[in-house]
Design a protein around this motif. Structure first.
Motif, PDB file in Angstrom:
ATOM      1  N   ARG A  30      -0.765   0.325  -1.908  1.00 16.52           N
ATOM      2  CA  ARG A  30      -1.797   0.833  -0.923  1.00 16.52           C
ATOM      3  C   ARG A  30      -3.388   0.796  -0.646  1.00 16.52           C
ATOM      4  O   ARG A  30      -4.242   0.362   0.137  1.00 16.52           O
ATOM      5  CB  ARG A  30      -1.939   2.585  -1.142  1.00 16.52           C
ATOM      6  CG  ARG A  30      -0.466   3.009  -0.500  1.00 16.52           C
ATOM      7  CD  ARG A  30      -0.582   4.394  -1.191  1.00 16.52           C
ATOM      8  NE  ARG A  30       1.118   5.183  -0.843  1.00 16.52           N
ATOM      9  CZ  ARG A  30       1.290   5.336   0.587  1.00 16.52           C
ATOM     10  NH1 ARG A  30       0.421   5.720   0.806  1.00 16.52           N
ATOM     11  NH2 ARG A  30       2.768   6.316  -0.209  1.00 16.52           N
TER      12      ARG A  30
ATOM     13  N   THR B  96       5.462   2.884 -11.600  1.00 12.01           N
ATOM     14  CA  THR B  96       6.135   3.348 -10.461  1.00 12.01           C
ATOM     15  C   THR B  96       5.071   3.394 -10.121  1.00 12.01           C
ATOM     16  O   THR B  96       4.528   2.851  -8.727  1.00 12.01           O
ATOM     17  CB  THR B  96       6.908   4.134  -9.816  1.00 12.01           C
ATOM     18  OG1 THR B  96       8.591   3.829 -11.208  1.00 12.01           O
ATOM     19  CG2 THR B  96       7.595   4.371  -8.743  1.00 12.01           C
TER      20      THR B  96
ATOM     21  N   GLU C  53       2.984   1.424  -6.638  1.00  8.96           N
ATOM     22  CA  GLU C  53       2.349   1.300  -5.298  1.00  8.96           C
ATOM     23  C   GLU C  53       1.278   2.145  -5.049  1.00  8.96           C
ATOM     24  O   GLU C  53       0.929   2.045  -4.170  1.00  8.96           O
ATOM     25  CB  GLU C  53       3.693   2.924  -5.334  1.00  8.96           C
ATOM     26  CG  GLU C  53       4.767   2.591  -5.429  1.00  8.96           C
ATOM     27  CD  GLU C  53       5.822   3.784  -4.799  1.00  8.96           C
ATOM     28  OE1 GLU C  53       5.072   5.130  -4.680  1.00  8.96           O
ATOM     29  OE2 GLU C  53       6.892   3.976  -4.901  1.00  8.96           O
TER      30      GLU C  53
END
Length: 688
Positions: free
Chosen positions: A28, A20, A24
């Motif tokens: 970004r 995860t 993520e």
């Protein structure tokens, strides 16, 4: 072949949230970069295949990607328990590889950075089983045993560049992205992120109020593990000393931009929420990278130079970077926090300024801070433990256990060191030696409240550069009267060394005699002038030629417990000069070393035989405006929580030794300097 990518490994035990975090973080980074993502779970050859999986990953994936070639590798079919199809991972500007073993020792030659992700064991198990269901549960113990066996011989957590406690609260990706920006190897590729860090916006609010600083600090930051109160506790009554007491700054490292840093012996560790990043190298070079550029101006009509930034202390042992020898201190060589939100009290205008970087939670913090500032009225001072100065009530704080200090040097020993220092002067090795020693004490756990101890210090000995710093297990409580160095946003530089001390006397006539005695003392004037010459030289290294001047020489300032001799040296920083290096050129304060500085520091190492730590370093701020204002860490009590052994206390004291110094008078001087701190705690100078 493509250019070699920057490869970042995200490692950690199973269930630590690596996948995860990687997904993520990649999202970004894709705002500014092309990013590829590789998951090691796709290549392990079965539930007992951790070690061979790492080998396949290094040879089949990392090696070609590092060359800029596509990586072709054979996947594992977890349903068939056999090799699956052949897949390709394309190189990109940044490649994230995640999984157990991603940062294994064999992978290091190919990696730009390694991130170790951790979580509590129960959270890891539940997270892994929730992700992979019943298929993983029969193999959990087997896989965990492989992890432990591998880590026993390959300590990835210890050498990881970044460590993050992933609590599955959504904060880890942003924290890790901030931490990555501190790694020099990633600086070229993360220029867009670094640029965004410098493009911060400030929100500010002015309130007509005169709150009690102690109440306000406790209300806003009393529960913060890391918090700073730069406390101008001397009333601004128009005197030269009080002129430096206009502003107090209260801050912590909370909020979206909050960070803290500890530096020890060449290693810098920055904490960003639950993530931490470790780098090697000189501290002042690191400081120049995070502060040396003017990035934020104050709001209209704002009178203070501080516009958020770094606050804390620099310890004396940073002298290893400025010509001194390498000595290891028991406390960190530097502790700073980055304040993305702060309160500035203007004691002259009786106003409060609330400052916060513009983030999604800025409005909520402004509302909280506004309520605290208006609620901490001076009339409620009794609730903070502050006694009214006008009443003359300055009683000591008494810990819940007898507080008996011991001296590192007996009277005989200290006087012998004075004689040895004078021998060095006679031999022509130095002109002046600022010899120091330390008083130490220990108390059982919870026997002393550091905040109450500091409030007692500020009542007993108000000072323009008082400060209360809390960095987890370390607290610094200072009532320093001495400015080390100020650099304004437009390049003005000022040093204000103190050299020459007399105690105060309750009898006004005798007190006036002592003040006159100090003002007319040839010895004290000689000490002060030698340090003025030293600082003129220090400032000249980065000053506009011809701008160094002495605007005040051997003036007398009076404080609650002492009279002091103070001088002021001004200069102007040459445009384009690195500001952190300008600070380093003056560090440590010449008033705490003697002259000439480098050779005298070597003499002090031999005479003192122990590190100074926080004492005689510097305390203050490094503002995003490019300004800094630092005090010399004197009259400073350092408190450390010692695991299982209560609280340790240390108080440094010292004085300047010249050829005509009287050992007895010099010994009495260190007793005088210790009095303000010891008397506030109901303690006495040890007899030895």
């Amino acid at each position: 072949m493509s250019p070699a990518p920057v490869i970042i490994a995200i490692d950690g035990r199973s269930g630590a949230g690596k996948t995860t975090l990687a997904i993520e973080l990649a999202a970004r980074l894709r705002e500014h970069h092309k990013v590829s993502l590789f998951h090691l779970e796709d290549i392990y050859p079965g539930w007992n295949g951790l070690t061979p999986g790492i080998e396949r990953y290094v040879s089949a994936v990392l090696a070609p990607l590092h060359r800029g070639d596509p990586a072709e590798w054979v996947s594992w079919d977890w349903a068939a328990h056999y090799d699956g199809d052949t897949r390709t991972t394309q190189p990109a500007e940044i490649v994230l590889v995640e999984g157990v073993g991603a940062a294994a020792e064999a992978a290091l030659p190919f990696l730009a950075a390694a991130i170790w992700t951790d979580s509590p064991e129960q959270d890891r198990r539940s997270r892994a089983l929730a992700r992979d269901g019943a298929s993983y549960e029969p193999y959990w113990d087997e896989w965990a045993a492989q992890e432990e066996a591998w880590l026993a011989g390959d300590d990835v957590p210890a050498r990881a560049d970044i460590r993050v406690l992933n609590l599955a609260d959504g904060a880890a990706p942003a924290e890790v992205l901030q931490a990555l920006q501190y790694l020099p190897a990633l600086a070229p590729v993360l220029l867009p992120e670094l640029g965004a860090r410098r493009g911060l916006q400030l929100r500010a609010e002015r309130i007509d109020a005169d709150p009690d600083p102690a109440l306000l600090f406790e209300s806003l930051f009393g529960r913060s593990a890391n918090a700073v109160w730069l406390d101008s506790s001397l009333a601004p009554d128009g005197s030269a000393a009080a002129e430096r007491s206009r502003f107090s700054i209260l801050a912590d490292d909370g909020g979206a931009h909050g960070q803290s840093v500890r530096h020890s012996s060449g290693t810098t560790r920055v904490s960003v929420g639950n993530a931490s990043v470790t780098t090697e190298g000189p501290f002042f070079r690191w400081l120049d990278g995070v502060w040396g550029h003017r990035t934020l101006r104050g709001p209209e009509a704002y009178p203070c130079e501080f516009t958020l930034g770094w606050l804390g202390y620099l310890g004396y042992e940073l002298k290893r970077e400025t010509g001194g020898s390498d000595v290891t201190a028991e406390t960190p060589d530097a502790c700073l926090l980055f304040a993305g939100r702060a309160v500035v009290l203007d004691h002259v205008e009786r106003t409060v300024w609330l400052l916060v970087l513009d983030t999604t939670d800025a409005g909520d913090w402004l509302e909280t801070a506004r309520a605290a500032a208006t609620g901490a009225a001076v009339g409620q001072a009794a609730a903070s433990g502050r006694e009214d100065r006008a009443s003359g009530a300055v009683g000591p704080y008494t810990p819940g256990h007898a507080l008996d200090f011991a001296a590192r040097d007996s009277e005989v020993s200290y006087k012998a060191k004075i004689t040895r220092a004078q021998h060095e002067i006679a031999e022509g090795n130095t002109y002046e030696v600022c010899l120091t020693t330390a008083l130490t004490a220990a108390l059982p756990a919870a026997a002393l409240d550091p905040r109450q101890a500091y409030l007692a210090l500020r009542r007993r000995n108000p000072a323009p550069f008082a400060s209360y710093l809390r960095f987890g297990d370390l607290t610094v409580a200072s009532t320093s009267p001495e400015r080390f160095l100020k650099i304004t946003a437009d390049g003005g530089m000022r040093a204000e060394p103190i050299k020459g001390t007399r105690h105060r006397d309750a009898d006004p006539a005798r007190d006036a005699e002592l003040r006159h005695e100090l003002a007319s003392s040839p010895k004290d004037r000689a000490e002060n002038i030698m340090i003025v010459d030293l600082l003129r030289n220090d400032l000249s290294h980065f000053a506009v030629p011809g701008s160094v001047s002495v605007s005040r020489l051997c003036a007398i300032e009076s404080y609650a417990t002492v009279h002091q001799m103070v001088s002021t040296i001004d200069a102007r920083l040459r445009p384009g000069m690195p500001r952190a290096e300008a600070v380093a050129a003056c560090f440590p304060a010449g008033s705490m070393t003697g002259a000439p500085k480098v050779s005298t520091m070597a003499i002090l190492d031999r005479l003192e035989g122990a590190p100074r730590g926080v004492y005689s370093g510097a305390i203050g701020y490094f503002s995003l405006s490019g300004a800094t204002d630092l005090a010399v860490a004197i009259r400073t009590l350092v408190l450390t929580d010692q695991a299982g052994a209560g609280t340790g206390l240390s108080l440094g004291v010292g004085g300047a030794i010249t050829a005509d110094s009287s050992p007895q008078e010099e010994y009495e001087e260190i007793r005088t300097k210790a009095f303000g701190v010891l008397s506030a705690l109901g303690a006495e100078f040890p007899v030895c």
